[in-house]
Scaffold this motif. Sequence first.
Motif, PDB file in Angstrom:
ATOM      1  N   PRO A   1       0.828  -1.216   0.000  1.00  0.00           N
ATOM      2  CA  PRO A   1       0.000   0.000   0.000  1.00  0.00           C
ATOM      3  C   PRO A   1       0.857   1.259   0.000  1.00  0.00           C
ATOM      4  O   PRO A   1       1.985   1.274   0.477  1.00  0.00           O
ATOM      5  CB  PRO A   1      -0.797  -0.121   1.306  1.00  0.00           C
ATOM      6  CG  PRO A   1       0.022  -1.026   2.167  1.00  0.00           C
ATOM      7  CD  PRO A   1       0.675  -1.991   1.240  1.00  0.00           C
ATOM      8  N   THR A   2       0.296   2.321  -0.548  1.00  0.00           N
ATOM      9  CA  THR A   2       0.994   3.599  -0.583  1.00  0.00           C
ATOM     10  C   THR A   2       0.871   4.295   0.778  1.00  0.00           C
ATOM     11  O   THR A   2       0.087   3.884   1.634  1.00  0.00           O
ATOM     12  CB  THR A   2       0.393   4.516  -1.653  1.00  0.00           C
ATOM     13  OG1 THR A   2      -0.971   4.821  -1.275  1.00  0.00           O
ATOM     14  CG2 THR A   2       0.409   3.853  -3.019  1.00  0.00           C
TER      15      THR A   2
ATOM     16  N   ALA B   1      -0.485   7.187   1.387  1.00  0.00           N
ATOM     17  CA  ALA B   1      -1.836   7.729   1.546  1.00  0.00           C
ATOM     18  C   ALA B   1      -2.824   6.647   1.962  1.00  0.00           C
ATOM     19  O   ALA B   1      -3.712   6.885   2.789  1.00  0.00           O
ATOM     20  CB  ALA B   1      -2.289   8.391   0.247  1.00  0.00           C
ATOM     21  N   GLU B   2      -2.674   5.448   1.399  1.00  0.00           N
ATOM     22  CA  GLU B   2      -3.582   4.356   1.753  1.00  0.00           C
ATOM     23  C   GLU B   2      -3.414   3.944   3.207  1.00  0.00           C
ATOM     24  O   GLU B   2      -4.393   3.694   3.916  1.00  0.00           O
ATOM     25  CB  GLU B   2      -3.341   3.158   0.829  1.00  0.00           C
ATOM     26  CG  GLU B   2      -3.814   3.388  -0.599  1.00  0.00           C
ATOM     27  CD  GLU B   2      -3.344   2.305  -1.551  1.00  0.00           C
ATOM     28  OE1 GLU B   2      -3.962   2.158  -2.619  1.00  0.00           O
ATOM     29  OE2 GLU B   2      -2.348   1.593  -1.241  1.00  0.00           O
ATOM     30  N   VAL B   3      -2.178   3.879   3.655  1.00  0.00           N
ATOM     31  CA  VAL B   3      -1.922   3.463   5.032  1.00  0.00           C
ATOM     32  C   VAL B   3      -2.369   4.535   6.018  1.00  0.00           C
ATOM     33  O   VAL B   3      -3.047   4.258   7.006  1.00  0.00           O
ATOM     34  CB  VAL B   3      -0.423   3.138   5.241  1.00  0.00           C
ATOM     35  CG1 VAL B   3      -0.110   2.936   6.721  1.00  0.00           C
ATOM     36  CG2 VAL B   3      -0.046   1.894   4.459  1.00  0.00           C
ATOM     37  N   THR B   4      -1.993   5.786   5.771  1.00  0.00           N
ATOM     38  CA  THR B   4      -2.326   6.852   6.717  1.00  0.00           C
ATOM     39  C   THR B   4      -3.820   7.152   6.743  1.00  0.00           C
ATOM     40  O   THR B   4      -4.325   7.711   7.715  1.00  0.00           O
ATOM     41  CB  THR B   4      -1.558   8.141   6.384  1.00  0.00           C
ATOM     42  OG1 THR B   4      -1.828   8.523   5.027  1.00  0.00           O
ATOM     43  CG2 THR B   4      -0.070   7.939   6.549  1.00  0.00           C
ATOM     44  N   GLY B   5      -4.533   6.774   5.694  1.00  0.00           N
ATOM     45  CA  GLY B   5      -5.979   6.983   5.677  1.00  0.00           C
ATOM     46  C   GLY B   5      -6.749   5.920   6.426  1.00  0.00           C
ATOM     47  O   GLY B   5      -7.969   6.017   6.560  1.00  0.00           O
ATOM     48  N   ASP B   6      -6.060   4.911   6.940  1.00  0.00           N
ATOM     49  CA  ASP B   6      -6.699   3.820   7.667  1.00  0.00           C
ATOM     50  C   ASP B   6      -6.742   4.164   9.154  1.00  0.00           C
ATOM     51  O   ASP B   6      -5.697   4.289   9.803  1.00  0.00           O
ATOM     52  CB  ASP B   6      -5.900   2.533   7.438  1.00  0.00           C
ATOM     53  CG  ASP B   6      -6.480   1.343   8.183  1.00  0.00           C
ATOM     54  OD1 ASP B   6      -7.550   1.493   8.811  1.00  0.00           O
ATOM     55  OD2 ASP B   6      -5.857   0.268   8.142  1.00  0.00           O
TER      56      ASP B   6
ATOM     57  N   VAL C   1      -4.799   1.682  11.424  1.00  0.00           N
ATOM     58  CA  VAL C   1      -3.433   1.349  11.043  1.00  0.00           C
ATOM     59  C   VAL C   1      -2.603   0.992  12.282  1.00  0.00           C
ATOM     60  O   VAL C   1      -2.768   1.569  13.350  1.00  0.00           O
ATOM     61  CB  VAL C   1      -2.776   2.528  10.281  1.00  0.00           C
ATOM     62  CG1 VAL C   1      -2.653   3.761  11.157  1.00  0.00           C
ATOM     63  CG2 VAL C   1      -1.406   2.138   9.750  1.00  0.00           C
TER      64      VAL C   1
ATOM     65  N   VAL D   1       5.619   1.622   5.734  1.00  0.00           N
ATOM     66  CA  VAL D   1       5.370   2.601   4.683  1.00  0.00           C
ATOM     67  C   VAL D   1       6.309   3.800   4.813  1.00  0.00           C
ATOM     68  O   VAL D   1       6.730   4.388   3.810  1.00  0.00           O
ATOM     69  CB  VAL D   1       3.887   3.019   4.665  1.00  0.00           C
ATOM     70  CG1 VAL D   1       3.554   4.016   5.755  1.00  0.00           C
ATOM     71  CG2 VAL D   1       3.497   3.577   3.306  1.00  0.00           C
TER      72      VAL D   1
ATOM     73  N   HIS E   1       9.104   3.078  -3.272  1.00  0.00           N
ATOM     74  CA  HIS E   1       8.005   2.135  -3.067  1.00  0.00           C
ATOM     75  C   HIS E   1       8.215   0.786  -3.730  1.00  0.00           C
ATOM     76  O   HIS E   1       7.467  -0.139  -3.469  1.00  0.00           O
ATOM     77  CB  HIS E   1       6.698   2.738  -3.607  1.00  0.00           C
ATOM     78  CG  HIS E   1       6.158   3.837  -2.761  1.00  0.00           C
ATOM     79  ND1 HIS E   1       5.672   3.634  -1.500  1.00  0.00           N
ATOM     80  CD2 HIS E   1       6.054   5.172  -2.990  1.00  0.00           C
ATOM     81  CE1 HIS E   1       5.259   4.778  -0.989  1.00  0.00           C
ATOM     82  NE2 HIS E   1       5.485   5.732  -1.868  1.00  0.00           N
TER      83      HIS E   1
ATOM     84  N   GLU F   1      -0.126  15.044   5.157  1.00  0.00           N
ATOM     85  CA  GLU F   1      -1.103  14.034   4.741  1.00  0.00           C
ATOM     86  C   GLU F   1      -1.719  13.319   5.933  1.00  0.00           C
ATOM     87  O   GLU F   1      -2.718  12.614   5.789  1.00  0.00           O
ATOM     88  CB  GLU F   1      -0.446  13.011   3.807  1.00  0.00           C
ATOM     89  CG  GLU F   1      -0.120  13.557   2.429  1.00  0.00           C
ATOM     90  CD  GLU F   1       0.447  12.481   1.516  1.00  0.00           C
ATOM     91  OE1 GLU F   1       0.062  11.304   1.676  1.00  0.00           O
ATOM     92  OE2 GLU F   1       1.275  12.806   0.652  1.00  0.00           O
TER      93      GLU F   1
END
Length: 234
Positions: free
Chosen positions: A16-17, A19-24, A27, A35, A45, A211
């Motif tokens: 995962p990127t 943004a994907e991880v921090t948006g969870d 997490v 990440v 990446h 972010e």
Amino acid sequence: MAEPIPEAFLRAFPPPTFAEVTGDDGVTHAAMVAVLEAEFSVAGHDPLARPRIPNDLMERLAGRFEAIDEPHPYDQLRLVGGILEHELRVIDPDSVTLDDLLLDRVRARGRGHELSAILLAIGAADRVGIDLELVASREMALLAHPDLGGPWLLAPARRWELVDARTLGDPDLAWICPHEAAAMWLHLLMEHAMEGGDRMLAIRALDRELELPMAGPERTRLERLHTTLRLRLD
């Protein structure tokens, strides 16, 4: 201990990127560490571009943590501290450089800033099912076991000594969530990059910090700093 992930799997299912991880909202520290390392490693990446490190610190720590056969959280934490004392050296804060913060370099060298060391220890422990967490203030970072009833913590600056938090004289110590830990690490990276004259790296670290979920005066302050750094770069 986990085996290396096959290349075919990595190509089919890339990690995962940021943004994907921090948006969870759920997490974990381990996912955040992975990440952050990917985001600021030489290879970026692409996991296939990362050279395999002989006798890798994370694999070594995970292997030694896996051998811990004590069910009580206090004993687990005590044994983790003994392993870290021999495997992961913490640099004096006054001597810290960028190499002592960047996770892939700390991982390769087995030494670094106390926060980077703690994050890597948490990531290695997660591989074998040992739950460790970060406790910190503005003055210090420590390693904790969330299931331990007493105020016992591992102090990396004291060669991973097991200490009673009540003796540290810091009323601001608190449990730090993965988003907060990422913000702490990114801010340190930004500050050291600025001190070293690497404005591009400082801006990248600040970009990623912005972010993360935050609001109010802190976001406003970071946005102003970001604008200032951009203007200086131009």
